[in-house]
Enzyme design. Structure first.
Site: not given
Ligand code: HH2
Length: 266
Positions: A201, A236
């Protein structure tokens, strides 16, 4: 919890995994205990994905992984229709970054007796990083999660099914993320496991001066600090192999904590 993004635009790995199933199975090989499958990016500024497109992305992946992965599947969505279709297809956890604010989402999770990850987000992804303000971010996030636990409990989702997430990077400035990470014990004190998503992040890039591709060591360090303090229980992550090794090592060291016996030489 290994991240499986079935999106062309996820902030760290969008479009990199045309074969999401193969990627997910590789994460299981690396040691993922749970797979979190998402078809809509929630990165700051992300444009919402239409329902039919999100269904088209995630349902085939969940269907296939339900047959082959051998670990619980979580669906990362804010849409009740997507949650329902994925639970129908074999998922058992709903990860809702909007914190189950939609009663229809609560109803779906309750009907399927799903596990739920309840995350705090200020605003919507499209605008959430525009000058977020809090009086006391730790108190506000903790109060929000406590209130959600109460509402979920009244709606037939028992505390045992709930995992809480402070939502690092979701409507939070650098300072807010650090305050939450420094005081995660306040979230853990609500008595439920804490899911922590710091992987790659922006605050890690800002503090370490690293591009996305070089943020895994910093991500692991932050996750380890929280896990070692006993304030994060589900990590995660994109880098599953690193997190798995860290978790094994932490557990091995913990087993020797305050045992009162001399080191066994293992
Ligand atoms: N962060 C993201 C997405 N989903 N869910 C939970 N529970 N906690 C988090 O911190 C969280 C989440 C963002 O990360 P990522 O899936 O890698 O990216 P994107 O939302 O752009 O797909």
């Amino acid at each position: 919890m290994g991240i499986v993004n079935v999106t062309p635009d996820s902030f760290s790995d969008g479009g990199k995994w045309p074969d999401a199933v193969a990627h997910a199975l590789a994460l299981v090989e690396e040691g993922a205990d749970i797979l979190d499958i998402g078809g809509e990016s929630t990165r700051p500024g992300a444009v919402p994905v239409p329902l039919d497109e999100e269904l088209r992305r995630v349902v085939p992946v969940v269907t296939e992984l339900a047959k082959r992965a051998g670990v619980p599947l979580s669906v990362d969505t804010i849409k009740p229709e997507v949650a329902r279709a994925c639970l129908d297809a074999g998922a058992s956890i709903v990860n809702d970054v909007s914190g189950f604010r939609d009663p229809a989402m609560i109803a779906v999770a309750s009907q399927f007796r799903a596990g739920v990850v309840v995350m705090h987000m200020r605003g919507e992804p499209a605008t959430m990083q525009q000058n977020p303000q809090y009086g006391d971010v730790v108190a506000e996030v903790t109060a929000f999660l406590q209130e959600r636990l109460r509402v979920l409990g009244e709606s037939g989702i028992p505390p045992e099914a709930v995992c809480l997430d402070p939502g690092i990077g979701f409507g939070k400035a650098l300072e807010h993320n650090l305050q939450l990470l420094a005081n995660l014990d306040r979230v853990a004190a609500l008595g439920r496991p804490v899911c922590l998503g710091v992987s790659r992040k922006g605050f890690i890039g800002a503090l370490c001066g690293r591009e996305l591709a070089a943020r895994d060591p910093g991500s692991l360090a932050v996750a380890c600090i929280a896990a070692a303090r006993g304030t994060a229980h589900v990590l995660r992550v994109h880098d599953v192999a690193g997190a798995r090794d860290a978790a094994l090592l932490l557990a091995a060291i913990d087993r020797h904590h305050c045992s009162g016996e001399a080191a066994s030489g293992e």
